[in-house]
Design a protein around this motif. Structure first.
Motif: not given
Lengths: 131, 156
Positions: B5-6, B9-10, B13-14, B22-23, B25-26, B73
């Protein structure tokens, strides 16, 4: 490719230092919920597709029948078949109603006894042949 | 899923630099599970997930005609140097972040997967659906641009 490995290492360290969000607490729960929704939606789609295919099939059959068979002849054939079915059902019902239950019972018992005796005789004969 | 998941997601996001990450990634995991029969068990999972995530992100970017935005960030605490060097370190990271976001799609993805996710050339090629030579070219080009962006800022 031409960069030195230590330069790439430094770049890697810097790039990994760039912050990125962490998965939220609800990440897994949300994913699970959406997965279940997706599966349910896929099943619904499959049902609707099946129904649509059945309707299309029926329409095609009806169209073919209507073009190859005269509609009036088809209706007459169906009516005749229904009348035959009704006549046979009535006949069977009348026979059942006329013959008393005791007669049916004794006939059933007699038939069972006859079948069992035949089976026993067959078994005894096969045993005798073996000996 | 917990393991992947990490990085997924990363990666999202990148590419997106937005809360949609996140949406998506899910969504990546949902698609992976729904179409699990398409997964080749002989191959590693992460490149497959990254390939799905990438397609979803690119679709979203195209649909919205949006480009990656720079979102501030906080700097990772574990790598922050001494207080006196922190300002220059932050500046370096900010430059790098901007330069990474400014890279073309291919080099950016290759840099993220190689340097941040530490994936092999072969896995990156599988995830990005390109030959390994292209991955190497993208990495070379991306590194050159990032180094150019960092010029003037001392590498700690």
């Amino acid at each position: 490719m031409s960069q030195r490995p230590d330069e790439n290492g430094q770049l890697t360290s810097l790039l990994q230092a760039l912050a990125a969000p962490e998965p939220s607490e609800e990440f897994l729960t949300g994913a699970r919920r959406r997965y279940l929704e997706a599966i349910a939606s896929r099943e619904r789609r499959a049902v609707f597709t099946g129904l649509a295919a059945a309707v299309v099939g029926l329409v095609v059959i009806a169209t073919l029948l209507a073009t190859t068979v005269e509609p009036a002849a088809l209706v007459a054939w169906l009516a005749e078949a229904m009348a035959d079915l009704a006549r046979w059902t009535t006949g069977v019902a009348v026979v059942f109603a006329l013959v008393p239950l005791t007669i049916w019972t004794s006939a059933a018992l007699g038939s069972t006894a006859a079948v069992l005796s035949l089976a026993l005789i067959a078994r005894a004969r096969s045993l005798a042949l073996v000996k | 899923m917990l393991r992947f998941q990490r990085p997924v997601l990363r990666f999202c996001w990148r590419l997106l630099r937005s809360t949609d990450a996140e949406d998506l990634a899910q969504d990546t995991f949902v698609r992976a599970f729904v179409h699990f029969e398409r997964f080749d068990p002989e191959r590693p999972v992460l490149p497959w997930l990254i390939a799905i995530a990438r397609r979803l992100c690119l679709d979203l970017l195209r649909r919205r005609k949006m480009t990656a935005r720079i979102e501030a960030m906080p700097v990772s605490a574990q790598l922050a140097p001494s207080p006196e060097g922190e300002a220059s370190f932050r500046e370096q990271l900010a430059r790098l972040d901007r330069a990474l976001a400014d890279l073309d799609e291919g080099p950016r993805e290759a840099i993220i997967l190689f340097h941040i996710e530490e994936m092999s050339y072969r896995d990156i090629a599988a995830a990005l659906e390109v030959p390994m030579g292209t991955v190497m070219t993208w990495l070379h080009r991306g590194r050159a641009q990032l180094k150019k962006a960092l010029e003037g800022a001392p590498i700690t």
